[in-house]
Design a protein around this motif. Structure first.
Motif, PDB file in Angstrom:
ATOM      1  N   VAL A 188       5.128  -3.316 -11.800  1.00  0.00           N
ATOM      2  CA  VAL A 188       5.458  -2.014 -12.376  1.00  0.00           C
ATOM      3  C   VAL A 188       4.819  -0.966 -11.475  1.00  0.00           C
ATOM      4  CG1 VAL A 188       5.230  -0.495 -14.370  1.00  0.00           C
ATOM      5  CG2 VAL A 188       5.523  -2.953 -14.715  1.00  0.00           C
ATOM      6  N   LEU A 189       5.607   0.010 -11.035  1.00  0.00           N
ATOM      7  CA  LEU A 189       5.138   0.990 -10.055  1.00  0.00           C
ATOM      8  C   LEU A 189       4.732   2.296 -10.721  1.00  0.00           C
ATOM      9  CD1 LEU A 189       7.873   0.561  -7.270  1.00  0.00           C
ATOM     10  CD2 LEU A 189       5.770  -0.773  -7.610  1.00  0.00           C
ATOM     11  N   GLY A 190       3.602   2.858 -10.250  1.00  0.00           N
ATOM     12  CA  GLY A 190       3.220   4.195 -10.663  1.00  0.00           C
ATOM     13  C   GLY A 190       4.148   5.232 -10.051  1.00  0.00           C
ATOM     14  N   ALA A 191       4.125   6.451 -10.598  1.00  0.00           N
ATOM     15  CA  ALA A 191       5.062   7.488 -10.156  1.00  0.00           C
ATOM     16  C   ALA A 191       4.897   7.810  -8.672  1.00  0.00           C
ATOM     17  CB  ALA A 191       4.871   8.750 -10.998  1.00  0.00           C
ATOM     18  N   THR A 192       3.658   7.914  -8.190  1.00  0.00           N
ATOM     19  CA  THR A 192       3.420   8.214  -6.777  1.00  0.00           C
ATOM     20  C   THR A 192       3.854   7.065  -5.879  1.00  0.00           C
ATOM     21  OG1 THR A 192       1.555   9.631  -7.386  1.00  0.00           O
ATOM     22  CG2 THR A 192       1.662   8.892  -5.094  1.00  0.00           C
ATOM     23  N   VAL A 193       3.612   5.835  -6.331  1.00  0.00           N
ATOM     24  CA  VAL A 193       4.026   4.658  -5.555  1.00  0.00           C
ATOM     25  C   VAL A 193       5.541   4.626  -5.408  1.00  0.00           C
ATOM     26  CG1 VAL A 193       3.974   2.140  -5.425  1.00  0.00           C
ATOM     27  CG2 VAL A 193       2.025   3.378  -6.382  1.00  0.00           C
ATOM     28  N   LYS A 194       6.230   4.917  -6.505  1.00  0.00           N
ATOM     29  CA  LYS A 194       7.701   4.912  -6.466  1.00  0.00           C
ATOM     30  C   LYS A 194       8.215   5.949  -5.480  1.00  0.00           C
ATOM     31  CE  LYS A 194      11.914   6.381  -8.039  1.00  0.00           C
ATOM     32  NZ  LYS A 194      12.574   7.684  -7.850  1.00  0.00           N
ATOM     33  N   LYS A 195       7.641   7.151  -5.486  1.00  0.00           N
ATOM     34  CA  LYS A 195       8.070   8.197  -4.556  1.00  0.00           C
ATOM     35  C   LYS A 195       7.784   7.814  -3.111  1.00  0.00           C
ATOM     36  CE  LYS A 195       7.475  12.016  -7.831  1.00  0.00           C
ATOM     37  NZ  LYS A 195       6.705  13.253  -8.156  1.00  0.00           N
ATOM     38  N   GLN A 196       6.627   7.185  -2.897  1.00  0.00           N
ATOM     39  CA  GLN A 196       6.259   6.803  -1.535  1.00  0.00           C
ATOM     40  C   GLN A 196       7.181   5.713  -0.986  1.00  0.00           C
ATOM     41  OE1 GLN A 196       3.989   8.024   0.486  1.00  0.00           O
ATOM     42  NE2 GLN A 196       3.971   6.469   2.111  1.00  0.00           N
TER      43      GLN A 196
ATOM     44  N   PHE B  67     -11.709   6.680 -14.124  1.00  0.00           N
ATOM     45  CA  PHE B  67     -12.859   5.855 -13.760  1.00  0.00           C
ATOM     46  C   PHE B  67     -12.564   4.965 -12.562  1.00  0.00           C
ATOM     47  CE2 PHE B  67     -10.379   3.147 -16.465  1.00  0.00           C
ATOM     48  CZ  PHE B  67     -10.537   1.868 -15.935  1.00  0.00           C
ATOM     49  N   ASP B  68     -11.287   4.750 -12.216  1.00  0.00           N
ATOM     50  CA  ASP B  68     -10.973   3.834 -11.111  1.00  0.00           C
ATOM     51  C   ASP B  68      -9.811   4.319 -10.248  1.00  0.00           C
ATOM     52  OD1 ASP B  68      -8.901   3.490 -12.896  1.00  0.00           O
ATOM     53  OD2 ASP B  68      -8.882   1.312 -12.757  1.00  0.00           O
ATOM     54  N   GLY B  69      -9.485   5.583 -10.279  1.00  0.00           N
ATOM     55  CA  GLY B  69      -8.377   6.093  -9.474  1.00  0.00           C
ATOM     56  C   GLY B  69      -7.226   6.575 -10.330  1.00  0.00           C
ATOM     57  N   TRP B  70      -6.266   7.229  -9.676  1.00  0.00           N
ATOM     58  CA  TRP B  70      -5.136   7.808 -10.404  1.00  0.00           C
ATOM     59  C   TRP B  70      -4.132   6.716 -10.756  1.00  0.00           C
ATOM     60  CZ3 TRP B  70      -7.340  11.948 -11.577  1.00  0.00           C
ATOM     61  CH2 TRP B  70      -8.051  12.716 -10.663  1.00  0.00           C
ATOM     62  N   ASP B  71      -3.707   6.717 -12.019  1.00  0.00           N
ATOM     63  CA  ASP B  71      -2.743   5.711 -12.472  1.00  0.00           C
ATOM     64  C   ASP B  71      -1.393   5.864 -11.780  1.00  0.00           C
ATOM     65  OD1 ASP B  71      -4.670   4.705 -14.103  1.00  0.00           O
ATOM     66  OD2 ASP B  71      -3.952   5.683 -15.932  1.00  0.00           O
ATOM     67  N   ASN B  72      -1.068   7.077 -11.322  1.00  0.00           N
ATOM     68  CA  ASN B  72       0.190   7.274 -10.602  1.00  0.00           C
ATOM     69  C   ASN B  72       0.220   6.504  -9.285  1.00  0.00           C
ATOM     70  OD1 ASN B  72       1.314   9.058 -12.492  1.00  0.00           O
ATOM     71  ND2 ASN B  72       0.279  10.808 -11.591  1.00  0.00           N
TER      72      ASN B  72
END
Length: 423
Positions: A161-169, A204-209
Protein backbone atom coordinates in the motif's frame (compact mmCIF):
# COMPACT_ATOMS: atom_id res chain seq x y z
CA UNK A 1 -36.12 88.52 24.31
CA UNK A 2 -35.84 86.80 27.67
CA UNK A 3 -38.55 84.32 26.63
CA UNK A 4 -36.59 83.53 23.51
CA UNK A 5 -33.40 83.02 25.50
CA UNK A 6 -35.27 80.81 27.96
CA UNK A 7 -36.67 78.65 25.16
CA UNK A 8 -33.25 78.38 23.53
CA UNK A 9 -31.72 77.43 26.88
CA UNK A 10 -34.36 74.78 27.52
CA UNK A 11 -33.87 73.37 24.02
CA UNK A 12 -30.10 73.29 24.56
CA UNK A 13 -30.50 71.49 27.88
CA UNK A 14 -32.97 69.04 26.38
CA UNK A 15 -30.67 68.34 23.42
CA UNK A 16 -27.69 67.91 25.76
CA UNK A 17 -29.71 65.54 27.94
CA UNK A 18 -30.83 63.50 24.92
CA UNK A 19 -27.25 63.39 23.61
CA UNK A 20 -25.95 62.24 26.99
CA UNK A 21 -28.62 59.54 27.21
CA UNK A 22 -27.85 58.28 23.73
CA UNK A 23 -24.13 58.26 24.44
CA UNK A 24 -24.64 56.40 27.73
CA UNK A 25 -26.93 53.90 26.06
CA UNK A 26 -24.45 53.34 23.22
CA UNK A 27 -21.51 52.84 25.58
CA UNK A 28 -23.60 50.52 27.74
CA UNK A 29 -24.74 48.44 24.77
CA UNK A 30 -21.18 48.35 23.44
CA UNK A 31 -19.90 47.05 26.80
CA UNK A 32 -22.48 44.27 26.87
CA UNK A 33 -21.88 43.41 23.21
CA UNK A 34 -18.11 43.38 23.71
CA UNK A 35 -18.40 41.15 26.76
CA UNK A 36 -20.72 38.76 24.92
CA UNK A 37 -18.41 38.71 21.89
CA UNK A 38 -15.39 38.02 24.08
CA UNK A 39 -17.13 35.21 25.96
CA UNK A 40 -18.37 33.48 22.80
CA UNK A 41 -15.05 33.92 20.97
CA UNK A 42 -13.01 32.58 23.89
CA UNK A 43 -15.25 29.52 24.17
CA UNK A 44 -15.21 28.95 20.39
CA UNK A 45 -11.42 29.36 20.23
CA UNK A 46 -10.99 26.79 22.99
CA UNK A 47 -13.26 24.36 21.13
CA UNK A 48 -11.40 25.02 17.88
CA UNK A 49 -7.96 24.35 19.36
CA UNK A 50 -9.25 21.31 21.26
CA UNK A 51 -10.80 19.79 18.12
CA UNK A 52 -7.68 20.59 16.11
CA UNK A 53 -5.47 18.84 18.67
CA UNK A 54 -7.70 15.78 18.73
CA UNK A 55 -7.69 15.60 14.95
CA UNK A 56 -3.90 15.88 15.06
CA UNK A 57 -3.60 12.95 17.45
CA UNK A 58 -6.01 10.93 15.31
CA UNK A 59 -3.58 11.34 12.41
CA UNK A 60 -1.19 9.20 14.43
CA UNK A 61 -3.72 6.80 15.89
CA UNK A 62 -6.64 6.24 18.23
CA UNK A 63 -5.68 5.93 21.92
CA UNK A 64 -2.38 4.33 20.98
CA UNK A 65 0.65 3.71 23.21
CA UNK A 66 4.02 2.96 21.59
CA UNK A 67 6.88 1.01 23.19
CA UNK A 68 10.50 1.12 22.01
CA UNK A 69 13.42 -0.91 23.25
CA UNK A 70 15.88 1.01 25.45
CA UNK A 71 18.82 0.46 27.80
CA UNK A 72 18.48 -0.45 31.47
CA UNK A 73 19.59 1.91 34.22
CA UNK A 74 18.95 -0.38 37.21
CA UNK A 75 20.26 -3.74 38.38
CA UNK A 76 17.67 -6.52 38.38
CA UNK A 77 17.85 -10.32 39.01
CA UNK A 78 21.65 -10.30 38.92
CA UNK A 79 21.71 -8.41 35.64
CA UNK A 80 23.90 -5.34 35.38
CA UNK A 81 22.67 -1.95 34.29
CA UNK A 82 23.29 -0.75 30.75
CA UNK A 83 21.85 -3.78 28.95
CA UNK A 84 20.18 -3.18 25.60
CA UNK A 85 16.55 -4.29 25.57
CA UNK A 86 15.05 -5.41 22.26
CA UNK A 87 11.35 -6.13 21.73
CA UNK A 88 10.02 -9.22 19.97
CA UNK A 89 6.83 -10.50 18.44
CA UNK A 90 6.61 -13.00 21.31
CA UNK A 91 6.33 -10.00 23.68
CA UNK A 92 3.18 -8.95 21.84
CA UNK A 93 1.67 -12.41 22.34
CA UNK A 94 2.50 -12.25 26.07
CA UNK A 95 0.87 -8.79 26.39
CA UNK A 96 -2.28 -10.08 24.71
CA UNK A 97 -2.51 -13.02 27.11
CA UNK A 98 -1.42 -11.43 30.39
CA UNK A 99 -2.68 -7.82 30.27
CA UNK A 100 -6.48 -7.77 30.75
CA UNK A 101 -6.67 -3.96 30.49
CA UNK A 102 -5.10 -3.93 27.01
CA UNK A 103 -7.73 -3.99 24.27
CA UNK A 104 -5.42 -4.77 21.36
CA UNK A 105 -1.65 -5.13 20.93
CA UNK A 106 0.42 -5.33 17.76
CA UNK A 107 3.81 -4.43 16.32
CA UNK A 108 5.61 -2.88 13.37
CA UNK A 109 8.90 -3.66 11.67
CA UNK A 110 10.53 -0.98 9.54
CA UNK A 111 13.29 -0.52 7.05
CA UNK A 112 14.35 3.05 6.32
CA UNK A 113 15.57 4.26 2.94
CA UNK A 114 14.34 1.21 1.06
CA UNK A 115 14.90 1.54 -2.73
CA UNK A 116 11.66 1.28 -4.70
CA UNK A 117 11.04 1.68 -8.40
CA UNK A 118 8.20 1.49 -10.89
CA UNK A 119 8.29 1.46 -14.67
CA UNK A 120 8.30 5.26 -14.57
CA UNK A 121 10.45 6.46 -11.65
CA UNK A 122 12.26 5.43 -8.47
CA UNK A 123 13.04 6.65 -4.98
CA UNK A 124 13.91 5.66 -1.42
CA UNK A 125 11.19 5.40 1.21
CA UNK A 126 10.40 3.96 4.64
CA UNK A 127 8.91 0.47 4.30
CA UNK A 128 6.71 -0.66 7.21
CA UNK A 129 5.85 -4.30 7.76
CA UNK A 130 2.59 -4.59 9.69
CA UNK A 131 -0.01 -7.17 10.69
CA UNK A 132 -3.73 -6.28 10.27
CA UNK A 133 -4.16 -5.65 14.04
CA UNK A 134 -1.79 -2.72 13.79
CA UNK A 135 -4.31 -0.92 11.59
CA UNK A 136 -6.84 -0.94 14.46
CA UNK A 137 -4.70 1.62 16.27
CA UNK A 138 -2.60 3.54 13.75
CA UNK A 139 -4.33 5.70 11.14
CA UNK A 140 -3.48 4.74 7.55
CA UNK A 141 -6.62 5.68 5.56
CA UNK A 142 -6.87 4.00 2.15
CA UNK A 143 -8.40 6.16 -0.58
CA UNK A 144 -8.35 3.52 -3.32
CA UNK A 145 -8.04 -0.26 -3.07
CA UNK A 146 -7.63 -2.06 0.26
CA UNK A 147 -5.31 -2.45 3.23
CA UNK A 148 -3.11 -5.35 4.33
CA UNK A 149 -5.23 -8.25 5.63
CA UNK A 150 -4.72 -11.54 7.46
CA UNK A 151 -4.49 -13.55 4.23
CA UNK A 152 -1.62 -11.35 3.04
CA UNK A 153 0.20 -11.92 6.32
CA UNK A 154 -0.37 -15.69 6.41
CA UNK A 155 0.48 -16.16 2.74
CA UNK A 156 3.59 -13.93 2.94
CA UNK A 157 2.24 -12.13 -0.11
CA UNK A 158 4.27 -9.51 -1.93
CA UNK A 159 1.62 -6.79 -1.85
CA UNK A 160 1.94 -3.15 -0.83
CA UNK A 161 0.00 0.00 0.00
CA UNK A 162 1.58 3.28 -1.11
CA UNK A 163 1.57 6.60 0.71
CA UNK A 164 0.44 9.68 -1.21
CA UNK A 165 3.99 11.01 -1.73
CA UNK A 166 5.27 7.59 -2.79
CA UNK A 167 2.49 7.28 -5.36
CA UNK A 168 3.31 10.71 -6.83
CA UNK A 169 7.01 9.92 -6.94
CA UNK A 170 6.65 6.54 -8.63
CA UNK A 171 3.56 7.06 -10.79
CA UNK A 172 3.03 10.86 -11.02
CA UNK A 173 -0.63 11.59 -11.86
CA UNK A 174 -1.45 8.21 -13.42
CA UNK A 175 -4.80 6.82 -12.33
CA UNK A 176 -4.25 3.13 -13.15
CA UNK A 177 -1.86 2.37 -10.31
CA UNK A 178 -3.75 -0.48 -8.59
CA UNK A 179 -2.46 -3.85 -9.75
CA UNK A 180 0.80 -2.45 -11.08
CA UNK A 181 4.17 -3.72 -9.93
CA UNK A 182 6.61 -1.90 -7.66
CA UNK A 183 10.07 -3.37 -7.11
CA UNK A 184 11.02 -2.90 -3.47
CA UNK A 185 14.69 -3.72 -2.80
CA UNK A 186 14.57 -5.66 -6.05
CA UNK A 187 11.52 -7.79 -5.15
CA UNK A 188 8.29 -7.40 -7.16
CA UNK A 189 5.34 -6.19 -5.07
CA UNK A 190 1.81 -5.63 -6.37
CA UNK A 191 0.05 -2.38 -5.44
CA UNK A 192 -3.23 -3.20 -3.70
CA UNK A 193 -4.02 0.17 -2.12
CA UNK A 194 -3.30 3.90 -2.18
CA UNK A 195 -3.40 5.93 1.02
CA UNK A 196 -5.15 9.29 1.05
CA UNK A 197 -2.92 12.30 1.64
CA UNK A 198 -2.45 13.14 5.30
CA UNK A 199 -1.71 16.54 6.81
CA UNK A 200 0.72 15.93 9.66
CA UNK A 201 2.45 18.47 11.88
CA UNK A 202 4.85 15.90 13.33
CA UNK A 203 5.42 12.18 13.61
CA UNK A 204 7.41 9.79 15.76
CA UNK A 205 8.92 7.90 12.80
CA UNK A 206 8.49 10.01 9.66
CA UNK A 207 5.68 11.20 7.41
CA UNK A 208 3.04 8.59 6.63
CA UNK A 209 2.73 10.00 3.10
CA UNK A 210 6.28 8.77 2.46
CA UNK A 211 5.72 5.18 3.61
CA UNK A 212 5.13 1.86 1.88
CA UNK A 213 3.09 -0.67 3.86
CA UNK A 214 3.72 -4.39 3.31
CA UNK A 215 2.84 -7.56 5.28
CA UNK A 216 5.26 -7.96 8.19
CA UNK A 217 6.03 -11.55 7.16
CA UNK A 218 7.06 -10.43 3.67
CA UNK A 219 9.37 -7.73 5.03
CA UNK A 220 11.04 -10.22 7.39
CA UNK A 221 11.67 -12.62 4.53
CA UNK A 222 12.71 -10.27 1.73
CA UNK A 223 14.60 -7.36 3.29
CA UNK A 224 14.87 -7.37 7.10
CA UNK A 225 16.54 -4.24 8.52
CA UNK A 226 18.73 -6.46 10.72
CA UNK A 227 19.38 -10.20 11.23
CA UNK A 228 17.48 -10.11 14.53
CA UNK A 229 14.32 -8.86 12.84
CA UNK A 230 14.64 -11.50 10.14
CA UNK A 231 15.36 -14.55 12.32
CA UNK A 232 14.36 -13.92 15.94
CA UNK A 233 11.14 -11.99 15.47
CA UNK A 234 12.52 -8.66 16.66
CA UNK A 235 10.19 -5.69 16.09
CA UNK A 236 10.82 -1.98 15.66
CA UNK A 237 8.20 -1.12 18.25
CA UNK A 238 5.10 -2.46 19.97
CA UNK A 239 1.77 -0.64 19.94
CA UNK A 240 -1.16 -1.26 22.24
CA UNK A 241 -4.50 0.32 23.03
CA UNK A 242 -5.95 0.39 26.58
CA UNK A 243 -9.47 -0.84 27.23
CA UNK A 244 -10.38 2.54 28.75
CA UNK A 245 -8.83 5.83 27.66
CA UNK A 246 -9.56 7.31 31.09
CA UNK A 247 -7.39 4.67 32.80
CA UNK A 248 -4.05 4.55 31.01
CA UNK A 249 -1.92 3.85 34.09
CA UNK A 250 -3.25 0.36 34.88
CA UNK A 251 -2.49 -1.17 31.45
CA UNK A 252 0.89 0.59 31.43
CA UNK A 253 1.85 -1.07 34.73
CA UNK A 254 0.63 -4.44 33.45
CA UNK A 255 2.66 -4.15 30.24
CA UNK A 256 5.81 -3.05 32.09
CA UNK A 257 5.52 -5.99 34.51
CA UNK A 258 5.13 -8.49 31.65
CA UNK A 259 8.09 -7.07 29.71
CA UNK A 260 10.21 -6.81 32.87
CA UNK A 261 9.59 -10.46 33.65
CA UNK A 262 10.39 -11.56 30.08
CA UNK A 263 13.58 -9.48 29.76
CA UNK A 264 14.76 -9.49 33.40
CA UNK A 265 14.58 -5.77 34.12
CA UNK A 266 12.94 -3.73 36.86
CA UNK A 267 9.42 -2.64 35.73
CA UNK A 268 10.12 0.72 37.40
CA UNK A 269 13.14 1.26 35.15
CA UNK A 270 11.82 3.91 32.76
CA UNK A 271 14.86 3.71 30.48
CA UNK A 272 14.55 -0.03 29.81
CA UNK A 273 11.54 0.48 27.55
CA UNK A 274 10.72 3.93 26.21
CA UNK A 275 7.02 4.76 26.19
CA UNK A 276 5.19 7.26 23.99
CA UNK A 277 1.71 7.39 25.51
CA UNK A 278 -0.61 9.38 23.25
CA UNK A 279 -3.55 8.67 25.55
CA UNK A 280 -1.81 10.46 28.42
CA UNK A 281 -0.61 13.26 26.13
CA UNK A 282 -4.16 13.87 24.93
CA UNK A 283 -5.41 14.10 28.50
CA UNK A 284 -2.65 16.58 29.35
CA UNK A 285 -3.63 18.74 26.38
CA UNK A 286 -7.30 18.54 27.36
CA UNK A 287 -6.51 19.71 30.90
CA UNK A 288 -4.32 22.51 29.55
CA UNK A 289 -7.08 23.72 27.26
CA UNK A 290 -9.65 23.43 30.06
CA UNK A 291 -7.53 25.67 32.31
CA UNK A 292 -6.87 28.22 29.57
CA UNK A 293 -10.52 28.22 28.52
CA UNK A 294 -11.72 28.80 32.08
CA UNK A 295 -9.30 31.69 32.54
CA UNK A 296 -10.28 33.38 29.26
CA UNK A 297 -13.98 32.81 29.99
CA UNK A 298 -13.50 34.44 33.42
CA UNK A 299 -11.93 37.50 31.77
CA UNK A 300 -14.83 37.67 29.30
CA UNK A 301 -17.41 37.30 32.08
CA UNK A 302 -15.75 40.17 33.98
CA UNK A 303 -16.13 42.31 30.85
CA UNK A 304 -19.75 41.24 30.58
CA UNK A 305 -20.39 42.09 34.23
CA UNK A 306 -18.86 45.52 33.73
CA UNK A 307 -21.29 46.00 30.86
CA UNK A 308 -24.09 44.95 33.20
CA UNK A 309 -22.98 47.57 35.70
CA UNK A 310 -23.18 50.07 32.87
CA UNK A 311 -26.77 48.98 32.15
CA UNK A 312 -27.63 49.42 35.82
CA UNK A 313 -26.08 52.90 35.97
CA UNK A 314 -27.87 53.92 32.78
CA UNK A 315 -31.20 52.73 34.14
CA UNK A 316 -30.55 54.46 37.48
CA UNK A 317 -30.01 57.72 35.62
CA UNK A 318 -33.13 57.05 33.59
CA UNK A 319 -35.10 56.63 36.82
CA UNK A 320 -33.74 59.96 38.11
CA UNK A 321 -34.52 61.77 34.87
CA UNK A 322 -38.01 60.24 34.63
CA UNK A 323 -39.02 60.69 38.26
CA UNK A 324 -41.80 63.14 37.36
CA UNK A 325 -43.08 60.68 34.74
CA UNK A 326 -43.13 57.94 37.38
CA UNK A 327 -45.02 60.19 39.78
CA UNK A 328 -47.57 61.08 37.10
CA UNK A 329 -48.12 57.38 36.26
CA UNK A 330 -48.63 56.55 39.91
CA UNK A 331 -51.00 59.49 40.36
CA UNK A 332 -53.05 58.13 37.45
CA UNK A 333 -53.28 54.70 39.10
CA UNK A 334 -50.16 52.78 38.03
CA UNK A 335 -49.26 50.20 40.67
CA UNK A 336 -45.81 49.60 42.14
CA UNK A 337 -45.74 46.21 40.40
CA UNK A 338 -46.46 47.86 37.02
CA UNK A 339 -43.66 50.43 37.48
CA UNK A 340 -41.30 47.63 38.58
CA UNK A 341 -42.17 45.53 35.53
CA UNK A 342 -41.79 48.47 33.11
CA UNK A 343 -38.28 49.41 34.22
CA UNK A 344 -37.22 45.79 34.70
CA UNK A 345 -38.24 44.86 31.14
CA UNK A 346 -36.57 47.98 29.78
CA UNK A 347 -33.26 47.07 31.45
CA UNK A 348 -33.48 43.43 30.35
CA UNK A 349 -34.34 44.50 26.79
CA UNK A 350 -31.32 46.81 26.66
CA UNK A 351 -28.97 44.07 27.88
CA UNK A 352 -30.44 41.31 25.69
CA UNK A 353 -30.35 43.39 22.53
CA UNK A 354 -26.73 44.31 23.24
CA UNK A 355 -25.88 40.62 23.77
CA UNK A 356 -27.63 39.57 20.57
CA UNK A 357 -25.63 42.21 18.75
CA UNK A 358 -22.47 40.64 20.17
CA UNK A 359 -23.57 37.18 18.96
CA UNK A 360 -24.14 38.58 15.46
CA UNK A 361 -20.58 39.93 15.49
CA UNK A 362 -19.28 36.54 16.67
CA UNK A 363 -21.18 34.75 13.91
CA UNK A 364 -19.65 37.03 11.28
CA UNK A 365 -16.12 36.58 12.67
CA UNK A 366 -16.58 32.79 12.88
CA UNK A 367 -17.83 32.61 9.30
CA UNK A 368 -14.83 34.59 8.05
CA UNK A 369 -12.29 32.55 10.05
CA UNK A 370 -13.86 29.19 9.10
CA UNK A 371 -13.70 30.11 5.42
CA UNK A 372 -9.90 30.45 5.60
CA UNK A 373 -7.37 27.69 4.94
CA UNK A 374 -6.55 26.75 8.53
CA UNK A 375 -3.65 24.80 9.99
CA UNK A 376 -4.43 21.30 11.23
CA UNK A 377 -3.73 22.28 14.85
CA UNK A 378 -6.66 24.74 14.79
CA UNK A 379 -10.00 23.70 13.36
CA UNK A 380 -11.64 27.14 13.29
CA UNK A 381 -14.30 28.78 15.48
CA UNK A 382 -17.15 26.29 15.94
CA UNK A 383 -20.26 27.92 17.40
CA UNK A 384 -21.60 24.95 19.32
CA UNK A 385 -24.75 24.57 21.39
CA UNK A 386 -22.57 24.63 24.51
CA UNK A 387 -21.20 28.04 23.49
CA UNK A 388 -24.71 29.40 22.96
CA UNK A 389 -25.92 28.02 26.31
CA UNK A 390 -22.97 29.52 28.19
CA UNK A 391 -23.51 32.88 26.49
CA UNK A 392 -27.27 32.83 27.07
CA UNK A 393 -26.84 31.92 30.75
CA UNK A 394 -24.24 34.62 31.36
CA UNK A 395 -26.20 37.25 29.44
CA UNK A 396 -29.48 36.37 31.15
CA UNK A 397 -27.90 36.54 34.60
CA UNK A 398 -26.26 39.89 33.91
CA UNK A 399 -29.45 41.30 32.35
CA UNK A 400 -31.63 40.33 35.30
CA UNK A 401 -29.18 41.41 37.99
CA UNK A 402 -28.51 44.76 36.30
CA UNK A 403 -32.22 45.53 35.78
CA UNK A 404 -33.49 44.74 39.28
CA UNK A 405 -31.92 47.65 41.32
CA UNK A 406 -33.16 50.54 39.11
CA UNK A 407 -36.57 48.92 38.66
CA UNK A 408 -36.89 48.47 42.42
CA UNK A 409 -35.84 52.08 43.01
CA UNK A 410 -38.45 53.34 40.55
CA UNK A 411 -41.20 51.20 42.09
CA UNK A 412 -40.49 52.49 45.62
CA UNK A 413 -41.04 56.17 44.71
CA UNK A 414 -44.25 57.67 46.09
CA UNK A 415 -46.39 59.90 43.81
CA UNK A 416 -45.85 62.99 46.01
CA UNK A 417 -42.05 62.58 46.11
CA UNK A 418 -41.90 61.88 42.40
CA UNK A 419 -44.02 64.87 41.36
CA UNK A 420 -42.07 67.24 43.62
CA UNK A 421 -38.70 66.00 42.26
CA UNK A 422 -36.80 68.37 40.00
CA UNK A 423 -34.12 66.84 37.78
Amino acid sequence: MRATESIVGMCSQTWASVTRNKLRSFLTMFGIAWGMTSLALMTAMGDGFRTGQRNYWKQIGTNVVLLFGGRTQRHADGQTAGRQIALYESDVDAIRRQCPDVRVASYEVKRYGTPAESDFNSGRFTTSGIPPEYLLMRTFPVETGRQINEADLAGVRRVCVLGATVKKQLFADRGDVLGREVRIAGYPYQVIGLMSEKRQSSSFDGWDNEKILVPATALRRDFPPSPGIGTKGEVSHIAYQPVSASDWETPQRQVKRVLGRLHNFDPEDEAAVHTVDYVRLMQIFDKTFDTAERFLAFVAVVTLVLGGVGVMNTMMMAVSERTNEIGLKKALGATRRRILADFFMEGVFLAVMSGLGGMVVVSIIAAVVNSLHLDGMFSGLPIQVRTLLIGATALGSVAILSAIPPAWRAARLTPVEALRYES
